[in-house]
Write a protein that holds these residues in place. Sequence first.
Motif, PDB file in Angstrom:
ATOM      1  N   GLY A 155       0.796  -1.280   0.017  1.00 28.52           N
ATOM      2  CA  GLY A 155      -0.049  -0.047   0.082  1.00 28.52           C
ATOM      3  C   GLY A 155       0.800   1.241   0.108  1.00 28.52           C
ATOM      4  O   GLY A 155       0.439   2.252  -0.620  1.00 28.52           O
ATOM      5  N   VAL A 156       1.849   1.020   0.726  1.00 27.75           N
ATOM      6  CA  VAL A 156       2.986   2.412   0.814  1.00 27.75           C
ATOM      7  C   VAL A 156       3.441   2.440  -0.619  1.00 27.75           C
ATOM      8  O   VAL A 156       3.643   3.743  -1.095  1.00 27.75           O
ATOM      9  N   ILE A 180      11.974   8.986  -6.434  1.00 25.98           N
ATOM     10  CA  ILE A 180      12.891   8.120  -6.147  1.00 25.98           C
ATOM     11  C   ILE A 180      14.270   8.436  -6.419  1.00 25.98           C
ATOM     12  O   ILE A 180      15.234   8.313  -5.501  1.00 25.98           O
ATOM     13  N   LYS A 181      14.623   8.751  -7.803  1.00 19.76           N
ATOM     14  CA  LYS A 181      15.808   9.113  -8.204  1.00 19.76           C
ATOM     15  C   LYS A 181      16.366  10.212  -7.350  1.00 19.76           C
ATOM     16  O   LYS A 181      17.620  10.242  -7.002  1.00 19.76           O
ATOM     17  N   THR A 229       7.834   1.172  10.601  1.00 22.88           N
ATOM     18  CA  THR A 229       7.546   2.834  10.893  1.00 22.88           C
ATOM     19  C   THR A 229       7.371   3.496   9.364  1.00 22.88           C
ATOM     20  O   THR A 229       6.992   4.650   9.378  1.00 22.88           O
ATOM     21  N   LEU A 230       7.768   2.680   8.254  1.00 18.23           N
ATOM     22  CA  LEU A 230       7.469   3.637   7.093  1.00 18.23           C
ATOM     23  C   LEU A 230       6.288   4.248   6.736  1.00 18.23           C
ATOM     24  O   LEU A 230       6.190   5.265   6.518  1.00 18.23           O
ATOM     25  N   PRO A 231       5.241   3.358   6.945  1.00 15.70           N
ATOM     26  CA  PRO A 231       3.882   4.256   6.731  1.00 15.70           C
ATOM     27  C   PRO A 231       3.575   5.517   7.639  1.00 15.70           C
ATOM     28  O   PRO A 231       3.032   6.557   6.996  1.00 15.70           O
ATOM     29  N   LYS A 269       9.556  11.482   1.528  1.00 15.99           N
ATOM     30  CA  LYS A 269      10.481  10.748   2.691  1.00 15.99           C
ATOM     31  C   LYS A 269      10.543   9.235   2.526  1.00 15.99           C
ATOM     32  O   LYS A 269      11.350   8.653   3.059  1.00 15.99           O
ATOM     33  N   ALA A 270       9.497   8.862   1.717  1.00 13.54           N
ATOM     34  CA  ALA A 270       9.434   7.144   2.059  1.00 13.54           C
ATOM     35  C   ALA A 270      10.609   6.682   1.254  1.00 13.54           C
ATOM     36  O   ALA A 270      11.380   5.565   1.886  1.00 13.54           O
ATOM     37  N   PRO A 271      11.271   7.157   0.080  1.00 11.34           N
ATOM     38  CA  PRO A 271      12.500   6.366  -0.328  1.00 11.34           C
ATOM     39  C   PRO A 271      13.684   6.662   0.353  1.00 11.34           C
ATOM     40  O   PRO A 271      14.534   5.663   0.453  1.00 11.34           O
ATOM     41  N   LEU A 272      13.596   7.517   1.140  1.00 15.19           N
ATOM     42  CA  LEU A 272      14.883   7.937   1.768  1.00 15.19           C
ATOM     43  C   LEU A 272      15.047   6.904   3.188  1.00 15.19           C
ATOM     44  O   LEU A 272      15.851   6.475   3.825  1.00 15.19           O
TER      45      LEU A 272
END
Length: 311
Positions: free
Chosen positions: A154-155, A166-167, A272-274, A284-287
Motif C-alpha cells: 500500500g505504501v 525516488i531518483k 514505521t515506514l507508513p 520521505k519514503a524512499p529515503l
Amino acid sequence: MNYIFSIGILICLISVGFILGNMVKGRFKNQIQNFINIILYMLLLSMGIRLGTNPDVLKKLGSIGIVSLAFACMTIIGTIIVNIVFSIKKNKCINCYEETSSSHQTIQINFKEPLTLITIVLVGIFTGYYFQVFLEELPIDTISTYILNFLLFGVGFQMGSEGSDIKSALKNKEAIFLPIKTVIGSLVGGLLLTPFFGLSLGDSLAISAGFGWYSLSGVMLSDLGTPYLGSIALLSNIMRETIAIILIPFLSRTLYPNLSIAIAGATSMDVTLPLISHYGGRDKAPLAIMHGSLLSLAVPILVPSFYIIFN
C-alpha cells in the motif's frame, strides 16, 4: 541469508505497489490512505497481541525493564543529538500530514495521533494477555507478516500514485549520511550506559547495534552471550520501535524532519515506514527505505562483531 531474502521481499512488494500506483497516478487518493490507516492499525494491534501472548517478554519487563528502557531512550537521544549537530539541511517537512492554520488545532492533531497508535498497541497487549487461551492456536507471527506485506504494498502504491521522486532521494547526500549518523548516535548513546549497569564495552555496543531490529539482535546475543543480554537486546529494541511510533508525528514537524526516520532505525523500511510517509510527506519514503535497508544489513555484522571484538 534469510534476512537478505526478507529485505528482498519487502523491496519487491514496495516496487510492485509503486509501479501499479504509477499507472493510476492521481486517483484513489482517499481510498489508498484509508486502506493504509486500517492496515497500520491492524499491524500495531497484532504487535501488541504478540507481546501480550509472550509470557517470557512480560516476565522480563519487570526484571530487566529498566536496563532495556535506558538503552532504548539513550540510543534514540544519541541519534537525535548526532543528527542535529551534523545536520546537512534544516527544512520543515514538505507535504506534511494535515497542516492547519491554527496552532491549537495542530497541537490537538499532534497529540491525538500518537496517543491513538500507542493505545492500539496497549489494547493488543491487553487482548493477548487476557485472551491468550483463545489466541494461542492462531499463527500471530504469520498473520503479522501478511499484514506488513499488505501495508508495504500500500505504501508503494501510494508513492507511485503521488508521483514520489525516488531518483532524487537516492541522489540526496542524506541517503548515505543519515544511516551513518544513526549508527554513530545509537552506539554513543548506548556506550554511555556501560558503567551504570555493569556491562562490558562489547555488551553495550552489541545491544545498541540492534537499531530497532529486536528479533534478530535478541536471538544473536542470546546465542553469542547469555539469555540476559539477549533479553535486554530484545526488549530495548521493542521499546525503541514503540517510542519511535510515538515520536514520529512530532519530529516530522520540526526543523529536522529526518529525525523521524533516524530514530526508527532499521524499522524505517517496514513497520514505521507508513508513519514516516504519512506525517513527513510521501517524498520521505524512499529515503526511509534506503535508511532502513542499510541499517538492516549492518545489524547482523555489527552485533556479533562488537560482542566478539570487545569482550
